[in-house]
Design a protein around this motif. Structure first.
Motif, PDB file in Angstrom:
ATOM      1  N   THR A 266      -1.988  26.188 -41.891  1.00 46.59           N
ATOM      2  CA  THR A 266      -0.952  25.682 -40.991  1.00 46.59           C
ATOM      3  C   THR A 266       0.431  26.103 -41.453  1.00 46.59           C
ATOM      4  O   THR A 266       1.270  26.535 -40.652  1.00 46.59           O
TER       5      THR A 266
ATOM      6  N   GLN B 108      -2.245  18.210 -37.984  1.00 46.86           N
ATOM      7  CA  GLN B 108      -2.091  18.251 -36.531  1.00 46.86           C
ATOM      8  C   GLN B 108      -0.625  18.129 -36.126  1.00 46.86           C
ATOM      9  O   GLN B 108      -0.170  18.800 -35.191  1.00 46.86           O
TER      10      GLN B 108
ATOM     11  N   GLN C 179       0.967  21.493 -36.661  1.00 46.89           N
ATOM     12  CA  GLN C 179       0.508  22.443 -35.650  1.00 46.89           C
ATOM     13  C   GLN C 179       1.137  22.151 -34.284  1.00 46.89           C
ATOM     14  O   GLN C 179       1.443  23.084 -33.517  1.00 46.89           O
ATOM     15  N   GLN C 180       1.324  20.886 -33.977  1.00 46.75           N
ATOM     16  CA  GLN C 180       1.983  20.542 -32.712  1.00 46.75           C
ATOM     17  C   GLN C 180       3.424  21.051 -32.708  1.00 46.75           C
ATOM     18  O   GLN C 180       3.912  21.566 -31.685  1.00 46.75           O
TER      19      GLN C 180
ATOM     20  N   ALA D 241      -5.704  20.882 -33.560  1.00 48.91           N
ATOM     21  CA  ALA D 241      -5.062  19.926 -32.660  1.00 48.91           C
ATOM     22  C   ALA D 241      -5.600  20.072 -31.249  1.00 48.91           C
ATOM     23  O   ALA D 241      -4.872  19.896 -30.267  1.00 48.91           O
TER      24      ALA D 241
END
Length: 445
Positions: free
Chosen positions: A25, A143, A146-147, A412
């Motif tokens: 990530t 997550q 990544q968002q 995600a």
């Protein structure tokens, strides 16, 4: 979420997986922020978006708050910047005027935080409470970053100047996909109570009973959307809700975002490159009101969130809800267009291996799909670990999007993952597919 003692080998496997996800990530974050110079990082490219350098330090700050301080009980790295990077205290339009960490300092900060996280990960006990059971807090941070990486990718789409991102084109169609798919009446399990890294708004699993309905086998394409434009779809109030027509008029909408007339056709600007619209590609950068109007023009409607999820997860052979349309296995490059592997949606028919058992294609990846559903908690919802992730957004102001986009990472995205946004938003990688009620002769042949 259950808490249990993990045997040593299982804990080590989880520890290795977490470390790999954190590293993977962060590499994406670095790609998105290293692609431009310091001035570009500090600039706000749209009032809808943060300067890229704000997102960079924000992901580090969230990692510090949850992992370094809460899970690890370690001394703060930079307590003095908490308010600067609090998304609720600092509206996006105001962030450029804040005394933000300059790029070099921001990069040093996120490295210092990550060093502490790797150190605490070495000794973490995954049985020491609900927050760390199955590595949940680490998965939540993966997550979250990544968002924000997808948000930064959307910022790159909005920036002016020469192109800085590059990726190979998505695969060409392998099968022909057209028409609609009947989803029979009956119950299915929506949501999850078992996915270890599922977020609070995906929980708990619950039974939903749906009448028979019909859903598009693929997302609405540019070609079909061009027909709506050519037929005067943007000029006919009858296709639009009252709120939608008001927004179309006030915003001057005449086509999807980033489109422009090109002779007799249309061109689309994608990450600094102009190219002719490809008719078999899912339409992207449309708001909920545009999707709703198109569906009315086509004699259809947007699917409810439950209809979308049943089409994506329900296996008619077993009655079980799968994690993904193709099964429970993690997505691969054969299943879906995810993870910024390509810089646009793939043409319809490019991922036959990712189709659902009923034959619905490209439900995961390519474009986020608007649904008709307002964002609320599932029955039995409980906020965890904080209300500000989901619960504060519940209500009629936001509409649910499902399925992920080409910019969404596999960490995600799953069949239960829920996204939400205002119905006017279209800087996101949003598209849609249509649905309708089944006719009696279809439901009961």
């Amino acid at each position: 979420m259950t808490t249990m003692q993990r045997p040593g080998t299982e804990s080590e496997t989880l520890r290795s997986r977490i470390a790999a996800e954190l590293e993977r990530t962060r590499a994406r974050t670095a790609l998105l922020t290293d692609a431009v110079d310091d001035d570009d990082l500090m600039r706000q490219h749209s009032p809808l978006m943060s300067p890229l350098v704000w997102d960079l330090a924000h992901v580090g700050n969230q990692e510090e708050l949850w992992l370094v301080r809460d899970v690890g009980g370690r001394e703060p790295v930079r307590r003095d910047i908490d308010d600067l990077y609090d998304a609720f205290k600092q509206p996006r339009r105001d962030r450029p005027s804040l005394p933000l960490l300059p790029p070099g300092e921001a990069r040093a900060y996120v490295r210092a935080v990550r060093d502490k996280v790797y150190d605490l990960l070495d000794g973490i006990r995954f049985a020491d409470g609900e927050l760390v059971a199955d590595g949940f807090a680490f998965g939540m941070i993966v997550q979250h970053e990544q968002q924000h990486d997808e948000t930064m990718l959307a910022t790159h789409q909005l920036r002016s100047g020469p192109p800085v991102l590059d990726a190979p084109p998505p695969p060409e169609p392998r099968v022909r996909v057209a028409g609609e798919v009947l989803v029979p009446a009956g119950p299915f399990t929506m949501g999850t109570s078992t996915d270890p890294w599922a977020l609070d708004n995906e929980r708990p699993a619950h039974t939903v009973e749906l009448p028979a309905y019909v859903i598009d086998a693929a997302p609405v394409t540019n070609g079909r959307y061009r027909e709506f434009i050519a037929d005067g779809g943007y000029d006919e109030p009858r296709w639009w809700s009252e709120a939608g027509w008001r927004h179309r008029t006030e915003a001057g909408l005449t086509a999807p975002m980033h489109w422009r007339r090109d002779g007799d056709g249309w061109a689309y600007r994608r990450f600094g490159h102009w190219s002719a619209i490809r008719d078999d590609e899912p339409v992207v950068h449309v708001c909920w009101y545009e999707a709703e109007a198109y569906a009315a023009w086509a004699g259809r409607r947007l699917p409810t969130e439950a209809e979308w999820e049943k089409a994506a997860r329900w296996d008619p052979a077993t009655g079980r809800s799968r994690r993904y349309p193709w099964g429970d296995d993690e997505p691969t490059a054969e299943h879906a267009n995810l993870g910024q592997r390509h810089l646009g949606p793939a043409p319809v028919g490019a991922y036959p291996a990712g189709a659902s058992p009923l034959g619905v294609h490209q439900l995961i990846g390519d474009v986020w799909e608007w649904t008709s559903t307002a964002f609320r908690g599932h029955p039995g919802f409980a906020a965890f670990p904080y209300r500000e992730y989901s619960e504060v957004f519940f209500g009629d102001d936001h509409r649910v999007l499902r399925g992920g986009s080409f910019g969404t990472d596999k960490a995600a995205c799953r069949g239960t993952f829920r996204n939400w946004d205002y119905p006017i938003r279209r800087q996101i990688f949003s598209g849609f597919r249509c649905a309708r009620d089944a006719r009696p002769e279809e439901a009961y042949p």
